[in-house]
Design a protein around this motif. Structure first.
Motif, PDB file in Angstrom:
ATOM      1  N   PRO A   8       5.609  -6.890   3.789  1.00 36.77           N
ATOM      2  CA  PRO A   8       4.547  -5.871   3.920  1.00 36.77           C
ATOM      3  C   PRO A   8       3.360  -6.606   3.582  1.00 36.77           C
ATOM      4  N   ALA A  10       0.045  -5.458   5.006  1.00 36.31           N
ATOM      5  CA  ALA A  10      -1.018  -4.428   5.584  1.00 36.31           C
ATOM      6  C   ALA A  10      -2.046  -4.163   4.802  1.00 36.31           C
ATOM      7  N   GLY A  11      -1.680  -4.199   3.202  1.00 35.61           N
ATOM      8  CA  GLY A  11      -2.563  -3.586   2.381  1.00 35.61           C
ATOM      9  C   GLY A  11      -4.057  -4.102   2.524  1.00 35.61           C
ATOM     10  N   TYR A  12      -4.976  -3.268   1.964  1.00 33.78           N
ATOM     11  CA  TYR A  12      -6.312  -3.625   2.015  1.00 33.78           C
ATOM     12  C   TYR A  12      -6.702  -4.844   1.049  1.00 33.78           C
ATOM     13  N   GLY A  13      -5.841  -4.873  -0.308  1.00 36.50           N
ATOM     14  CA  GLY A  13      -6.389  -5.696  -1.200  1.00 36.50           C
ATOM     15  C   GLY A  13      -7.737  -5.568  -1.722  1.00 36.50           C
ATOM     16  N   THR A  14      -7.906  -4.393  -2.086  1.00 36.01           N
ATOM     17  CA  THR A  14      -9.373  -3.814  -2.657  1.00 36.01           C
ATOM     18  C   THR A  14      -9.879  -4.396  -3.915  1.00 36.01           C
ATOM     19  N   ARG A  15      -8.833  -4.713  -4.571  1.00 34.98           N
ATOM     20  CA  ARG A  15      -9.105  -5.515  -6.001  1.00 34.98           C
ATOM     21  C   ARG A  15      -9.481  -6.892  -5.862  1.00 34.98           C
ATOM     22  N   LYS A  25      -5.366 -10.674   1.608  1.00 36.71           N
ATOM     23  CA  LYS A  25      -5.100 -10.969   0.509  1.00 36.71           C
ATOM     24  C   LYS A  25      -3.762 -11.939   0.248  1.00 36.71           C
ATOM     25  N   GLU A  26      -2.946 -11.783   1.315  1.00 36.77           N
ATOM     26  CA  GLU A  26      -1.723 -12.924   1.265  1.00 36.77           C
ATOM     27  C   GLU A  26      -2.363 -13.987   1.720  1.00 36.77           C
ATOM     28  N   GLN A 102       1.105  -2.406  10.936  1.00 36.54           N
ATOM     29  CA  GLN A 102       1.098  -1.001  10.485  1.00 36.54           C
ATOM     30  C   GLN A 102      -0.509  -0.344  10.858  1.00 36.54           C
ATOM     31  N   MET A 105      -2.644   2.763   6.601  1.00 35.08           N
ATOM     32  CA  MET A 105      -2.222   2.220   5.453  1.00 35.08           C
ATOM     33  C   MET A 105      -1.397   3.510   4.677  1.00 35.08           C
ATOM     34  N   LYS A 106      -0.201   3.717   5.018  1.00 35.13           N
ATOM     35  CA  LYS A 106       0.340   5.017   4.205  1.00 35.13           C
ATOM     36  C   LYS A 106       1.184   4.625   3.335  1.00 35.13           C
ATOM     37  N   GLY A 107       1.061   3.407   2.606  1.00 32.50           N
ATOM     38  CA  GLY A 107       1.987   3.020   1.491  1.00 32.50           C
ATOM     39  C   GLY A 107       3.056   2.120   1.823  1.00 32.50           C
ATOM     40  N   ALA A 111       5.015   1.208   5.242  1.00 30.06           N
ATOM     41  CA  ALA A 111       5.037  -0.180   5.717  1.00 30.06           C
ATOM     42  C   ALA A 111       6.426  -0.782   6.074  1.00 30.06           C
TER      43      ALA A 111
END
Ligand code: UTP
Length: 280
Positions: A8, A10-15, A25-26, A102, A105-107, A111
């Motif tokens: 998975p 697809a996250g935004y990697g906001t940190r 991020k990956e 995805q 981004m629903k978690g 994903a």
């Protein structure tokens, strides 16, 4: 037996903003390798060659990374630098990659459900590439695949975390049936330290059986309004079908700045030691 690994991603990697504004991020490197390549290599060492990646908007760099770059190959063929491509060439030669997107981004649970189309009706591994796991002898996924052969049920990798940090993780409770192996009886996503039953935290390595997809389809959004894999797994845990495994090795939380810097420094030191001992 475990032939496929789902990433998975697809996250935004906001940190990591603004670094992750236009770059996944990956793809952040630790030394010269992007995080997701460490994950793919760990899966390869566990005998897995089919990689299924859940991406999202702005993640094209991942697909390009696991493909041939003819221009680059042409440029550096026969030069000293060619050896720097050895590992990624090996990955591309041995593995197949498939992708799905995805859209929202629903978690993490959502994903994983999105990845069903790439996995089908078989048990599979899941790697969250921002958890970088290092074990020189036997990778964490190799350890888990071995365990799956014995228990044939869902397995989550866990580690003890500081009791003040339970709010960052899914936390399990259960009976230790063998050294470092727990039969999970309860699991809660991101509990407050005062409400956590243990300090045993789930990290980004899973082996899941395909019945998880039907459960995820029915799982309502939980903590943070996201569909949580922890909530879906709880159903299987209640039927005694989830094992938690305190793995051997070091995990770096490369989704956080602290963990990312620590991984970079420690892997750099390891590289230097290796160079030192090969010169001696
Ligand atoms: P995180 O919550 O750590 O990742 O999700 P994030 O959202 O990318 O990072 P921050 O918190 O904003 O900095 C854990 C993993 O689940 C994936 C992420 O890509 C990461 O690998 N994920 C999460 C998805 O693929 N889709 C989602 O909707 C949420």
């Amino acid at each position: 037996m475990i032939n496929k690994c789902l990433f998975p991603a697809a996250g935004y990697g906001t940190r990591f903003l603004p670094a992750t504004k236009a770059m996944p991020k990956e793809m952040l490197p630790v030394l010269t390798k992007p995080l997701i390549q460490y994950g793919v290599e760990e899966a390869m060492k566990a005998g897995i060659t089919t990689m299924a990646i859940v991406t999202g908007r702005g993640k094209r760099a991942i697909e390009d990374h696991f493909d041939v770059s003819y221009e680059l190959e042409h440029q550096i063929r026969g030069t000293e630098k060619e050896k720097m491509l050895a590992d990624i060439r090996d990955v591309i030669d041995v593995c197949t990659f498939s992708y799905t997107r995805q859209r929202e981004m629903k978690g993490l649970g959502h994903a994983i459900l999105t990845g069903e189309t790439l996995i089908g009706d078989e048990s599979f591994a899941v790697v969250l590439a921002d958890d970088l796991c290092i074990n020189k002898e036997k990778g964490v996924l190799s350890q888990m695949v071995e365990l799956f052969k014995k228990y044939r049920c869902c397995i989550v990798a866990i580690e003890e975390v500081d009791a003040t940090e339970t709010e960052k993780y899914g936390i399990i409770d259960g009976e230790e049936i063998k050294k470092n192996i727990f039969r999970v009886s309860n699991m809660v996503e991101k509990p407050l330290p005062s409400e956590a039953a243990t300090n045993l935290a789930i990290i980004g390595r899973y082996i899941l059986t395909p019945d998880i997809f039907d459960i995820l389809r029915e799982t309502e959004p939980g903590k943070g309004g996201e569909i949580q894999i922890t909530d879906a797994l709880l159903q299987l845990a209640k039927a005694g079908k989830v094992i938690a495994y305190k793995f051997e090795g070091i995990r770096y939380d490369c989704g956080s700045i602290d963990g990312y810097v620590r991984a970079t420094v420690e892997l750099y030191n390891l590289e230097q030691e290796k160079k030192g001992s090969s010169c001696a």
